[in-house]
Design a protein around this motif. Structure first.
Motif, PDB file in Angstrom:
ATOM      1  N   GLU A 264      18.216  16.904 -83.954  1.00  0.00           N
ATOM      2  CA  GLU A 264      17.487  18.030 -83.457  1.00  0.00           C
ATOM      3  C   GLU A 264      18.029  19.127 -83.313  1.00  0.00           C
ATOM      4  O   GLU A 264      17.308  19.592 -82.968  1.00  0.00           O
ATOM      5  N   GLY A 265      19.133  19.444 -83.058  1.00  0.00           N
ATOM      6  CA  GLY A 265      19.562  20.601 -83.234  1.00  0.00           C
ATOM      7  C   GLY A 265      20.664  20.806 -81.757  1.00  0.00           C
ATOM      8  O   GLY A 265      21.470  20.301 -81.396  1.00  0.00           O
ATOM      9  N   ASP A 266      20.643  22.290 -81.269  1.00  0.00           N
ATOM     10  CA  ASP A 266      21.941  22.383 -80.438  1.00  0.00           C
ATOM     11  C   ASP A 266      22.265  21.489 -78.780  1.00  0.00           C
ATOM     12  O   ASP A 266      20.483  20.486 -78.607  1.00  0.00           O
ATOM     13  N   VAL A 267      22.885  21.670 -77.873  1.00  0.00           N
ATOM     14  CA  VAL A 267      22.672  20.433 -76.683  1.00  0.00           C
ATOM     15  C   VAL A 267      21.618  20.296 -76.101  1.00  0.00           C
ATOM     16  O   VAL A 267      20.535  19.614 -75.683  1.00  0.00           O
ATOM     17  N   TRP A 268      21.183  21.865 -75.914  1.00  0.00           N
ATOM     18  CA  TRP A 268      20.137  22.487 -74.915  1.00  0.00           C
ATOM     19  C   TRP A 268      18.560  22.045 -75.403  1.00  0.00           C
ATOM     20  O   TRP A 268      18.277  21.307 -74.236  1.00  0.00           O
ATOM     21  N   THR A 269      18.502  22.192 -76.652  1.00  0.00           N
ATOM     22  CA  THR A 269      17.594  20.523 -77.221  1.00  0.00           C
ATOM     23  C   THR A 269      17.451  19.636 -76.964  1.00  0.00           C
ATOM     24  O   THR A 269      16.349  19.187 -76.267  1.00  0.00           O
ATOM     25  N   HIS A 270      18.817  18.524 -77.183  1.00  0.00           N
ATOM     26  CA  HIS A 270      19.008  17.697 -76.870  1.00  0.00           C
ATOM     27  C   HIS A 270      18.174  17.431 -75.507  1.00  0.00           C
ATOM     28  O   HIS A 270      17.663  16.595 -75.059  1.00  0.00           O
ATOM     29  N   THR A 271      19.290  17.905 -74.916  1.00  0.00           N
ATOM     30  CA  THR A 271      19.122  17.505 -73.383  1.00  0.00           C
ATOM     31  C   THR A 271      17.199  18.300 -72.575  1.00  0.00           C
ATOM     32  O   THR A 271      17.414  16.782 -71.635  1.00  0.00           O
ATOM     33  N   LYS A 272      16.552  18.770 -72.979  1.00  0.00           N
ATOM     34  CA  LYS A 272      14.979  18.595 -72.623  1.00  0.00           C
ATOM     35  C   LYS A 272      14.445  18.259 -73.256  1.00  0.00           C
ATOM     36  O   LYS A 272      13.764  16.588 -72.355  1.00  0.00           O
ATOM     37  N   LEU A 273      14.653  17.091 -74.971  1.00  0.00           N
ATOM     38  CA  LEU A 273      14.100  16.017 -74.416  1.00  0.00           C
ATOM     39  C   LEU A 273      14.085  14.787 -74.334  1.00  0.00           C
ATOM     40  O   LEU A 273      13.709  13.828 -73.885  1.00  0.00           O
ATOM     41  N   VAL A 274      15.238  14.497 -73.659  1.00  0.00           N
ATOM     42  CA  VAL A 274      16.089  13.256 -72.778  1.00  0.00           C
ATOM     43  C   VAL A 274      14.998  13.453 -72.010  1.00  0.00           C
ATOM     44  O   VAL A 274      14.791  12.500 -70.910  1.00  0.00           O
ATOM     45  N   VAL A 275      15.136  14.238 -70.918  1.00  0.00           N
ATOM     46  CA  VAL A 275      14.873  14.762 -70.178  1.00  0.00           C
ATOM     47  C   VAL A 275      13.057  14.460 -70.118  1.00  0.00           C
ATOM     48  O   VAL A 275      13.269  13.623 -69.187  1.00  0.00           O
ATOM     49  N   GLN A 276      12.331  15.587 -70.936  1.00  0.00           N
ATOM     50  CA  GLN A 276      11.263  14.772 -70.865  1.00  0.00           C
ATOM     51  C   GLN A 276      10.774  13.278 -71.466  1.00  0.00           C
ATOM     52  O   GLN A 276      10.554  12.992 -70.815  1.00  0.00           O
ATOM     53  N   SER A 277      11.726  12.705 -72.180  1.00  0.00           N
ATOM     54  CA  SER A 277      11.503  10.931 -72.925  1.00  0.00           C
ATOM     55  C   SER A 277      11.587  10.408 -71.005  1.00  0.00           C
ATOM     56  O   SER A 277      11.047   8.992 -71.037  1.00  0.00           O
TER      57      SER A 277
ATOM     58  N   PHE B 280      17.203  12.564 -62.655  1.00  0.00           N
ATOM     59  CA  PHE B 280      16.876  13.612 -63.930  1.00  0.00           C
ATOM     60  C   PHE B 280      18.506  14.176 -63.537  1.00  0.00           C
ATOM     61  O   PHE B 280      18.088  15.362 -64.631  1.00  0.00           O
ATOM     62  N   HIS B 281      18.800  14.432 -62.779  1.00  0.00           N
ATOM     63  CA  HIS B 281      19.795  15.150 -62.407  1.00  0.00           C
ATOM     64  C   HIS B 281      20.881  14.857 -63.818  1.00  0.00           C
ATOM     65  O   HIS B 281      21.746  14.893 -64.190  1.00  0.00           O
ATOM     66  N   ALA B 282      20.970  13.368 -63.688  1.00  0.00           N
ATOM     67  CA  ALA B 282      22.039  12.602 -64.695  1.00  0.00           C
ATOM     68  C   ALA B 282      21.111  12.787 -65.924  1.00  0.00           C
ATOM     69  O   ALA B 282      22.386  13.373 -66.606  1.00  0.00           O
ATOM     70  N   ALA B 283      20.361  13.020 -66.220  1.00  0.00           N
ATOM     71  CA  ALA B 283      19.671  13.361 -67.932  1.00  0.00           C
ATOM     72  C   ALA B 283      19.573  15.133 -67.315  1.00  0.00           C
ATOM     73  O   ALA B 283      19.665  14.994 -68.981  1.00  0.00           O
ATOM     74  N   LEU B 284      19.988  16.121 -67.052  1.00  0.00           N
ATOM     75  CA  LEU B 284      20.138  17.204 -67.483  1.00  0.00           C
ATOM     76  C   LEU B 284      21.489  17.480 -66.434  1.00  0.00           C
ATOM     77  O   LEU B 284      21.342  18.400 -67.843  1.00  0.00           O
ATOM     78  N   LEU B 285      22.305  16.834 -66.314  1.00  0.00           N
ATOM     79  CA  LEU B 285      23.399  16.990 -66.787  1.00  0.00           C
ATOM     80  C   LEU B 285      24.310  16.500 -67.271  1.00  0.00           C
ATOM     81  O   LEU B 285      25.246  16.346 -67.213  1.00  0.00           O
ATOM     82  N   HIS B 286      24.096  15.003 -68.342  1.00  0.00           N
ATOM     83  CA  HIS B 286      24.486  14.232 -69.494  1.00  0.00           C
ATOM     84  C   HIS B 286      25.518  15.025 -69.786  1.00  0.00           C
ATOM     85  O   HIS B 286      26.531  14.135 -69.933  1.00  0.00           O
ATOM     86  N   ASP B 287      25.078  16.028 -70.476  1.00  0.00           N
ATOM     87  CA  ASP B 287      26.547  16.952 -71.387  1.00  0.00           C
ATOM     88  C   ASP B 287      26.587  18.055 -71.086  1.00  0.00           C
ATOM     89  O   ASP B 287      26.925  18.735 -72.146  1.00  0.00           O
ATOM     90  N   ILE B 288      26.908  18.165 -69.608  1.00  0.00           N
ATOM     91  CA  ILE B 288      26.889  19.775 -69.312  1.00  0.00           C
ATOM     92  C   ILE B 288      28.993  19.660 -69.462  1.00  0.00           C
ATOM     93  O   ILE B 288      28.454  21.384 -69.666  1.00  0.00           O
ATOM     94  N   ALA B 289      29.488  18.887 -69.947  1.00  0.00           N
ATOM     95  CA  ALA B 289      30.698  19.084 -70.420  1.00  0.00           C
ATOM     96  C   ALA B 289      30.544  19.569 -71.920  1.00  0.00           C
ATOM     97  O   ALA B 289      31.430  20.312 -72.511  1.00  0.00           O
TER      98      ALA B 289
END
Length: 374
Positions: free
Chosen positions: A38-51, A70-79
């Motif tokens: 799907e692409g970069d980490v932000w693209t993935h993060t948005k799809l995860v939160v939407q799911s 919500f915050h676990a999904a939003l920040l799960h790949d923060i590192a």
């Protein structure tokens, strides 16, 4: 809470980016197309939160638990930006250790944002193990059985939330085996239900049996294990200037105290100088008390799980009952206290410690208590 979306509602991405500048680097962080087409980490993060916000688990959650999810999904790949490595020969992209590092990064961020301790730690624990349901059924990377993984994790977090996060993580990506992994996540849920720990901790015969089991001994959770006679040890954990010494004076007066700070003072060392000598001095003191079966207090920061393990392994080897007391205060409280103390430890040094700050987990000792002062 204001930025946490209602079930089925898309978040305000612009407001989130403004509130959390740490999200911006996700847009510039690539991922391996084998697992993230799907692409970069932000693209993935948005799809995860939407799911996530479309799942029944999210709709059924209370406002506080939606905050956690919500915050676990939003920040799960923060590192991932900090851990990204590209193989110069093959071009393969990896982010080793991003889950553990992400839990620490999220902890510091949410601590500084004033998020209540229980909610913050629920978020961080989910981030730390967010990938485990992907492969627990087939056998964890640590060699633990699926039953062991489920039983242990249930003592640390809500498995309903972990399964929901894992499902959203898989639905928010494009990869060849996504359907197979979703089946494994469903089996993870079913195993947790069979173990009686889907939404609650797995029951054990007693805390002695629980610790024997968690430390890999061949005991069954439902049958009490005979307790060995040994010392009762209170182990302190927490950042400097969180009040550990004061807590000892008011709660454990008269007990022997073992600790690296006390050892440094006894042998005339400054903070950060010849740490090995201070450690050996403290360990020798502890061994003498353990051999006599006497109760005592171990006073140290014990900030990372790795550092705690060195102390805890020694105590368990001598058959001790181990009770960990974790203390925490707000950042400005800590820095203000430290400025007023007679210490060679600087505030800058405390801030550098934050990159290895892992709050003690309930599975690390016979009992764990948390004392939080803001």
């Amino acid at each position: 809470m204001a930025l946490v979306p209602a079930p089925g509602v898309d978040p305000d991405w612009q407001a989130l980016m403004a509130a959390l500048p740490c999200l911006a680097p996700l847009r510039r962080t690539p991922q391996d197309p084998r697992y993230h087409a799907e692409g970069d980490v932000w693209t993935h993060t948005k799809l995860v939160v939407q799911s996530l916000v479309g799942l029944d688990d999210y709709a059924a959650a209370t406002p506080e638990r939606r905050f956690v999810l919500f915050h676990a999904a939003l920040l799960h790949d923060i590192a991932k930006p900090a851990t990204t490595r590209v193989d110069p020969q093959t071009g393969a992209i990896g982010q080793p250790g991003h889950s553990a590092r992400g839990a620490v990064d999220a902890r510091v961020l949410l601590w500084r944002s004033g998020v209540p301790f229980a909610l913050r730690e629920a978020v961080c624990r989910l981030i730390h193990v967010h990938q485990l349901p992907f492969y627990a059924i087939r056998g964890s990377r640590s060699g633990e059985s699926a039953e062991m993984v489920v039983r242990r994790l249930s003592l640390e977090l809500d498995l309903r939330e972990l399964a929901a996060l894992a499902e959203a993580d898989m639905r928010g990506r494009v990869c060849a085996d996504s359907e197979d992994v979703l089946v494994d996540i469903a089996l993870f849920r079913e195993l947790a239900r069979e173990e009686g720990c889907y939404g609650q901790p797995r029951a054990f015969a007693d805390r002695w049996t629980r610790m024997r089991y968690l430390r890999g001994e061949d005991v069954h959770p439902d049958y009490a294990y005979h307790r060995e006679a040994g010392s009762t040890v209170t182990v302190l954990s927490g950042l400097p200037a969180t009040g550990k010494s004061t807590w000892i004076k008011t709660r454990c007066a008269g007990l022997p105290v073992v600790g690296f700070d006390d050892a440094r003072e006894a042998i005339g060392l400054k903070y950060g100088k010849n740490e090995g000598a201070a450690m050996h001095f403290a360990v020798d003191q502890a061994k003498a008390l353990l051999r006599e079966g006497r109760p005592f207090v171990w006073n140290a920061t014990h900030l990372s799980r790795q550092m705690r393990a060195k102390t805890l392994d020694l105590l368990f080897a001598y058959g001790a009952e181990v009770n960990v007391v974790y203390l925490e205060a707000a950042e400005q409280t800590i820095l203000s206290r430290n400025r007023k103390r007679d210490t060679t430890l600087t505030n800058a040094a405390i801030e550098r410690m934050l990159h290895r700050w892992e709050v003690v987990s309930p599975v690390e000792a016979h009992s764990v208590t948390y004392h939080i002062v803001n």
